[in-house]
Design a protein around this motif. Structure first.
Motif, short mmCIF file in Angstrom:
data_model
loop_
_atom_site.label_atom_id
_atom_site.label_comp_id
_atom_site.label_asym_id
_atom_site.label_seq_id
_atom_site.Cartn_x
_atom_site.Cartn_y
_atom_site.Cartn_z
N SER A 219 -7.71 -7.20 1.29
CA SER A 219 -8.35 -7.74 0.09
C SER A 219 -9.74 -7.17 -0.14
O SER A 219 -10.03 -6.62 -1.21
CB SER A 219 -8.44 -9.28 0.19
N THR A 222 -9.98 -3.23 -0.25
CA THR A 222 -9.42 -2.78 -1.52
C THR A 222 -10.41 -3.03 -2.66
O THR A 222 -10.61 -2.17 -3.53
CB THR A 222 -8.10 -3.52 -1.82
N GLN A 226 -12.06 -0.12 -4.97
CA GLN A 226 -11.95 -0.15 -6.43
C GLN A 226 -13.33 -0.24 -7.08
O GLN A 226 -13.56 0.37 -8.13
CB GLN A 226 -11.08 -1.33 -6.86
N SER A 252 -11.09 -7.28 -9.09
CA SER A 252 -9.90 -6.86 -8.36
C SER A 252 -9.21 -8.03 -7.67
O SER A 252 -8.03 -7.94 -7.33
CB SER A 252 -10.26 -5.80 -7.32
N GLY A 258 -6.68 -7.74 -12.92
CA GLY A 258 -7.62 -7.05 -12.05
C GLY A 258 -8.73 -6.31 -12.77
O GLY A 258 -9.36 -6.83 -13.71
N ASP A 294 -5.11 -0.35 -5.75
CA ASP A 294 -4.58 -1.70 -5.61
C ASP A 294 -3.09 -1.68 -5.27
O ASP A 294 -2.61 -2.50 -4.49
CB ASP A 294 -4.80 -2.49 -6.91
N ARG A 298 -3.79 -1.88 -0.80
CA ARG A 298 -3.69 -3.29 -0.40
C ARG A 298 -2.40 -3.56 0.37
O ARG A 298 -2.43 -4.13 1.47
CB ARG A 298 -3.81 -4.20 -1.62
#
Length: 360
Positions: A219, A222, A226, A252, A258, A294, A298
């Protein structure tokens, strides 16, 4: 062969009293569960560093734990303080400049563009109340003014909440100290009181540790990736990169949409003011580069250390966010993974009965 334990009324009474006592203890620590869980996760992540320190200063558990907490404080607090200050500065400057641009007639440039004019004319053909560019500009100005005021209020609240954040961080460090110092004692105590076999205890504890680590990696790393990639693209397109990169990192965590909440409106704005090249760049970069992080990173990070498939990971994150907020990104996968481990133990423990039922 040991005789089976005979459960008597006094045993059930003791178990019931323990459950009531555990619930009472939980109500006492419930406001601080987030800090405790965070300390548990951090203790797992910094275990290699603490192990290295313990080897350098053996037989000094208190000093090693204190040194680990001190190093962690300098590693986290000092960089975050500079980052948050820069984010706050960029956000305030961005909204101030946006309001000045809007007030000086910047909105009129967009509303007079052929694309917007075509959309307004198309909407006015529908059986609804007609709209005009001037009405849209007035509503947008009012909205932006309110939003700017809210951002200033939010910034003031953020500064005021620093004390609360600092206290929670100190609480986390306090718990972390004892988790690092007494790690072996805590594990031995859990093994002793859990009425399972040693192999089952190992499986359960190992799964909780793996999923707790993978939830953080899946989580938060990632989100960090991003945010960095998205902020870089926004900076290239002429926006405050640090601020919007941070917004992308937070976005995100929102399921399904997201980071699209950030880069798509920005691309539309660039298209309306005539910078269609940068608008196209943001769309491609957001959909392909940021989106692939993502979709690939992830599941890779989370599935690599747990037995959950992508579908279960998705619902554990979605349900965790709904039930527990941001900490649900950790709670949700742990709940699902422990359930799967217990189900696997059930299959092993009752395999003879289950096989008999299958063949009946």
């Amino acid at each position: 062969m040991d005789s089976p334990i005979k459960i008597e009324v006094r045993h059930w009474t003791l178990i019931a009293a323990l459950l009531v006592a555990f619930y009472a203890c939980y109500t006492l620590i419930e406001p601080y569960v987030g800090s405790i869980v965070l300390a548990f996760i951090v203790s797992l992540l910094c275990a290699p560093l603490h192990g290295w320190i313990q080897k350098k200063i053996p037989n000094r558990a208190n000093t090693a734990a204190a040194l680990s907490c001190t190093l962690l404080t300098f590693i986290i607090i000092i960089p975050l303080a500079f980052v948050f200050a820069a984010i706050l500065n960029q956000s305030l400057r961005f909204f101030t400049d946006s309001y000045a641009w809007f007030s000086s007639g910047g909105a009129k440039v967009i509303l007079d563009s052929p694309q917007v004019t075509y959309v307004i004319d198309l909407v006015n053909t529908l059986p609804i109340d007609p709209i005009s560019a001037q009405e849209i500009a007035q509503n947008a100005a009012s909205t932006l003014s309110k939003f700017s005021g809210q951002m200033l209020g939010l910034s003031s609240k953020f500064v005021g909440d620093i004390t609360g954040v600092f206290i929670n961080f100190l609480l986390m460090l306090f718990v972390l100290f004892f988790l690092l110092r007494d790690h072996e004692k805590i594990i031995q105590t859990l093994r002793h009181v859990i009425p399972l076999s040693r192999s089952q205890e190992d499986t359960l504890l190992d799964e909780v540790e793996k999923v707790a680590k993978s939830a953080v990696l899946g989580s938060f790393l990632t989100a960090l990736a991003q945010g960095i990639l998205g902020g870089f693209a926004m900076w290239l397109a002429g926006f405050p990169g640090l601020f919007w990169g941070t917004m992308m990192a937070f976005a995100s965590f929102i399921p399904v949409v997201g980071t699209t909440l950030i880069w798509l409106p920005s691309a539309i704005y660039l298209f309306l003011i005539g910078d269609w090249q940068w608008a196209l760049f943001l769309v491609i970069w957001g959909a392909v580069v940021v989106g692939s992080v993502d979709n690939l990173l992830r599941p890779l990070l989370m599935q690599g250390n747990s037995g959950m498939n992508t579908l279960l990971i998705f619902f554990s994150l979605l349900g965790g966010l709904h039930a527990f907020g941001l900490m649900g990104l950790i709670y949700g996968p742990i709940v699902f993974s422990v359930t799967l481990v217990l189900f696997h133990m059930y299959e092993i423990e009752f395999h003879q009965f289950l096989d008999k039922q299958d063949n009946s």
